[in-house]
Design a protein around this motif. Structure first.
Motif, PDB file in Angstrom:
ATOM      1  N   CYS A  85       0.829  -1.211   0.000  1.00 36.91           N
ATOM      2  CA  CYS A  85       0.000   0.000   0.000  1.00 36.91           C
ATOM      3  C   CYS A  85       0.865   1.264   0.000  1.00 36.91           C
ATOM      4  O   CYS A  85       1.867   1.337   0.705  1.00 36.91           O
ATOM      5  CB  CYS A  85      -0.913   0.019   1.220  1.00 36.91           C
ATOM      6  SG  CYS A  85      -2.005  -1.425   1.314  1.00 36.91           S
ATOM      7  N   ALA A  86       0.428   2.239  -0.777  1.00 38.10           N
ATOM      8  CA  ALA A  86       1.124   3.522  -0.847  1.00 38.10           C
ATOM      9  C   ALA A  86       0.090   4.638  -0.730  1.00 38.10           C
ATOM     10  O   ALA A  86      -1.019   4.525  -1.263  1.00 38.10           O
ATOM     11  CB  ALA A  86       1.874   3.646  -2.166  1.00 38.10           C
ATOM     12  N   PRO A  87       0.438   5.713  -0.030  1.00 37.18           N
ATOM     13  CA  PRO A  87      -0.495   6.834   0.092  1.00 37.18           C
ATOM     14  C   PRO A  87      -0.710   7.510  -1.261  1.00 37.18           C
ATOM     15  O   PRO A  87       0.181   7.533  -2.102  1.00 37.18           O
ATOM     16  CB  PRO A  87       0.190   7.774   1.088  1.00 37.18           C
ATOM     17  CG  PRO A  87       1.626   7.399   1.065  1.00 37.18           C
ATOM     18  CD  PRO A  87       1.702   5.963   0.644  1.00 37.18           C
ATOM     19  N   GLU A  88      -1.903   8.031  -1.434  1.00 34.96           N
ATOM     20  CA  GLU A  88      -2.276   8.712  -2.675  1.00 34.96           C
ATOM     21  C   GLU A  88      -2.778  10.124  -2.374  1.00 34.96           C
ATOM     22  O   GLU A  88      -3.855  10.515  -2.802  1.00 34.96           O
ATOM     23  CB  GLU A  88      -3.366   7.918  -3.405  1.00 34.96           C
ATOM     24  CG  GLU A  88      -2.923   6.577  -3.939  1.00 34.96           C
ATOM     25  CD  GLU A  88      -1.995   6.698  -5.123  1.00 34.96           C
ATOM     26  OE1 GLU A  88      -2.261   7.528  -6.013  1.00 34.96           O
ATOM     27  OE2 GLU A  88      -0.988   5.964  -5.150  1.00 34.96           O
ATOM     28  N   GLY A  89      -2.020  10.875  -1.584  1.00 28.58           N
ATOM     29  CA  GLY A  89      -2.439  12.230  -1.215  1.00 28.58           C
ATOM     30  C   GLY A  89      -3.668  12.185  -0.328  1.00 28.58           C
ATOM     31  O   GLY A  89      -3.681  11.502   0.686  1.00 28.58           O
ATOM     32  N   ASP A  90      -4.717  12.905  -0.739  1.00 29.68           N
ATOM     33  CA  ASP A  90      -5.954  12.952   0.028  1.00 29.68           C
ATOM     34  C   ASP A  90      -6.859  11.747  -0.221  1.00 29.68           C
ATOM     35  O   ASP A  90      -7.871  11.580   0.445  1.00 29.68           O
ATOM     36  CB  ASP A  90      -6.739  14.232  -0.301  1.00 29.68           C
ATOM     37  CG  ASP A  90      -6.026  15.474   0.209  1.00 29.68           C
ATOM     38  OD1 ASP A  90      -5.187  15.342   1.128  1.00 29.68           O
ATOM     39  OD2 ASP A  90      -6.298  16.566  -0.319  1.00 29.68           O
ATOM     40  N   LYS A  91      -6.493  10.911  -1.178  1.00 26.57           N
ATOM     41  CA  LYS A  91      -7.294   9.733  -1.514  1.00 26.57           C
ATOM     42  C   LYS A  91      -6.900   8.568  -0.607  1.00 26.57           C
ATOM     43  O   LYS A  91      -5.866   8.608   0.048  1.00 26.57           O
ATOM     44  CB  LYS A  91      -7.050   9.335  -2.970  1.00 26.57           C
ATOM     45  CG  LYS A  91      -7.431  10.390  -3.975  1.00 26.57           C
ATOM     46  CD  LYS A  91      -7.073   9.923  -5.362  1.00 26.57           C
ATOM     47  CE  LYS A  91      -7.276  11.017  -6.370  1.00 26.57           C
ATOM     48  NZ  LYS A  91      -6.826  10.611  -7.712  1.00 26.57           N
ATOM     49  N   PRO A  92      -7.706   7.483  -0.612  1.00 24.27           N
ATOM     50  CA  PRO A  92      -7.324   6.293   0.154  1.00 24.27           C
ATOM     51  C   PRO A  92      -6.024   5.689  -0.397  1.00 24.27           C
ATOM     52  O   PRO A  92      -5.652   5.933  -1.538  1.00 24.27           O
ATOM     53  CB  PRO A  92      -8.493   5.326  -0.075  1.00 24.27           C
ATOM     54  CG  PRO A  92      -9.632   6.183  -0.489  1.00 24.27           C
ATOM     55  CD  PRO A  92      -9.020   7.361  -1.204  1.00 24.27           C
ATOM     56  N   TYR A  93      -5.363   4.896   0.428  1.00 28.34           N
ATOM     57  CA  TYR A  93      -4.136   4.206  -0.006  1.00 28.34           C
ATOM     58  C   TYR A  93      -4.442   3.330  -1.205  1.00 28.34           C
ATOM     59  O   TYR A  93      -5.521   2.748  -1.305  1.00 28.34           O
ATOM     60  CB  TYR A  93      -3.598   3.341   1.119  1.00 28.34           C
ATOM     61  CG  TYR A  93      -2.767   4.090   2.145  1.00 28.34           C
ATOM     62  CD1 TYR A  93      -1.414   3.826   2.266  1.00 28.34           C
ATOM     63  CD2 TYR A  93      -3.328   5.043   2.983  1.00 28.34           C
ATOM     64  CE1 TYR A  93      -0.634   4.485   3.206  1.00 28.34           C
ATOM     65  CE2 TYR A  93      -2.569   5.709   3.919  1.00 28.34           C
ATOM     66  CZ  TYR A  93      -1.213   5.433   4.015  1.00 28.34           C
ATOM     67  OH  TYR A  93      -0.443   6.079   4.936  1.00 28.34           O
ATOM     68  N   GLU A  94      -3.485   3.208  -2.092  1.00 29.13           N
ATOM     69  CA  GLU A  94      -3.564   2.288  -3.226  1.00 29.13           C
ATOM     70  C   GLU A  94      -2.768   1.041  -2.838  1.00 29.13           C
ATOM     71  O   GLU A  94      -1.588   1.134  -2.512  1.00 29.13           O
ATOM     72  CB  GLU A  94      -2.969   2.917  -4.487  1.00 29.13           C
ATOM     73  CG  GLU A  94      -3.054   2.070  -5.719  1.00 29.13           C
ATOM     74  CD  GLU A  94      -4.471   1.823  -6.178  1.00 29.13           C
ATOM     75  OE1 GLU A  94      -4.723   0.716  -6.711  1.00 29.13           O
ATOM     76  OE2 GLU A  94      -5.341   2.702  -6.028  1.00 29.13           O
ATOM     77  N   CYS A  95      -3.437  -0.132  -2.841  1.00 25.76           N
ATOM     78  CA  CYS A  95      -2.803  -1.374  -2.381  1.00 25.76           C
ATOM     79  C   CYS A  95      -2.789  -2.402  -3.512  1.00 25.76           C
ATOM     80  O   CYS A  95      -3.802  -2.584  -4.193  1.00 25.76           O
ATOM     81  CB  CYS A  95      -3.552  -1.935  -1.182  1.00 25.76           C
ATOM     82  SG  CYS A  95      -3.617  -0.793   0.220  1.00 25.76           S
ATOM     83  N   SER A  96      -1.666  -3.091  -3.673  1.00 26.41           N
ATOM     84  CA  SER A  96      -1.589  -4.093  -4.738  1.00 26.41           C
ATOM     85  C   SER A  96      -2.252  -5.405  -4.335  1.00 26.41           C
ATOM     86  O   SER A  96      -2.714  -6.140  -5.194  1.00 26.41           O
ATOM     87  CB  SER A  96      -0.134  -4.313  -5.148  1.00 26.41           C
ATOM     88  OG  SER A  96       0.646  -4.736  -4.065  1.00 26.41           O
ATOM     89  N   VAL A  97      -2.315  -5.704  -3.041  1.00 23.78           N
ATOM     90  CA  VAL A  97      -3.002  -6.905  -2.544  1.00 23.78           C
ATOM     91  C   VAL A  97      -4.040  -6.446  -1.547  1.00 23.78           C
ATOM     92  O   VAL A  97      -3.715  -5.767  -0.574  1.00 23.78           O
ATOM     93  CB  VAL A  97      -2.014  -7.878  -1.869  1.00 23.78           C
ATOM     94  CG1 VAL A  97      -2.757  -9.032  -1.210  1.00 23.78           C
ATOM     95  CG2 VAL A  97      -0.992  -8.400  -2.868  1.00 23.78           C
ATOM     96  N   LYS A  98      -5.313  -6.753  -1.817  1.00 20.15           N
ATOM     97  CA  LYS A  98      -6.386  -6.338  -0.918  1.00 20.15           C
ATOM     98  C   LYS A  98      -7.593  -7.224  -1.133  1.00 20.15           C
ATOM     99  O   LYS A  98      -7.750  -7.841  -2.169  1.00 20.15           O
ATOM    100  CB  LYS A  98      -6.762  -4.880  -1.147  1.00 20.15           C
ATOM    101  CG  LYS A  98      -7.240  -4.586  -2.554  1.00 20.15           C
ATOM    102  CD  LYS A  98      -7.504  -3.113  -2.748  1.00 20.15           C
ATOM    103  CE  LYS A  98      -8.017  -2.788  -4.105  1.00 20.15           C
ATOM    104  NZ  LYS A  98      -7.039  -2.642  -5.145  1.00 20.15           N
ATOM    105  N   GLY A  99      -8.437  -7.265  -0.115  1.00 16.12           N
ATOM    106  CA  GLY A  99      -9.676  -8.033  -0.201  1.00 16.12           C
ATOM    107  C   GLY A  99     -10.753  -7.249  -0.917  1.00 16.12           C
ATOM    108  O   GLY A  99     -10.585  -6.088  -1.269  1.00 16.12           O
ATOM    109  N   SER A 100     -11.863  -7.914  -1.129  1.00 17.78           N
ATOM    110  CA  SER A 100     -12.978  -7.253  -1.807  1.00 17.78           C
ATOM    111  C   SER A 100     -13.831  -6.481  -0.829  1.00 17.78           C
ATOM    112  O   SER A 100     -13.777  -6.626   0.346  1.00 17.78           O
ATOM    113  CB  SER A 100     -13.833  -8.282  -2.523  1.00 17.78           C
ATOM    114  OG  SER A 100     -14.256  -9.286  -1.630  1.00 17.78           O
TER     115      SER A 100
END
Length: 100
Positions: A85-100
């Motif tokens: 997961c990496a921060p995306e500024g004011d948006k939610p984190y962007e994660c390469s592995v995540k659940g639905s």
């Protein structure tokens, strides 16, 4: 943390055990292969040392030097809900592995 140690040693089966069930199912579905192969193919960043942790009831975020992990507490232990997961500024984190 057991998940990071498993990735570092190439024990992808153990890393899969440390994933939350919905995250494991989503990874297998997205990659269309078994979990150990799927997680190996993600090439997740090395977590490194702990920079900070925040817990909110049964949820937690671990900020490591090379990654951010989101966890949930289950009856038997804490499990990784999202990784890579990496921060995306004011948006939610962007994660390469995540659940639905």
């Amino acid at each position: 943390m057991a998940f990071e140690e498993a990735l570092a040693t190439g024990d992808h089966a153990l890393a899969c055990v440390r994933l939350a069930p919905s995250t494991r199912r989503q990874l297998v579905q997205d990659q269309q292969q078994d979990c150990p192969r799927a997680i190996a193919g993600e090439e997740l960043p090395r977590g490194g040392g702990l920079r900070g942790a925040e817990a909110y009831g049964r949820q937690a975020m671990l900020r490591l030097t090379g990654d951010t992990l989101f966890l949930s507490q289950f009856t038997d232990d804490w499990k990784v809900v999202a990784a890579g997961c990496a921060p995306e500024g004011d948006k939610p984190y962007e994660c390469s592995v995540k659940g639905s």
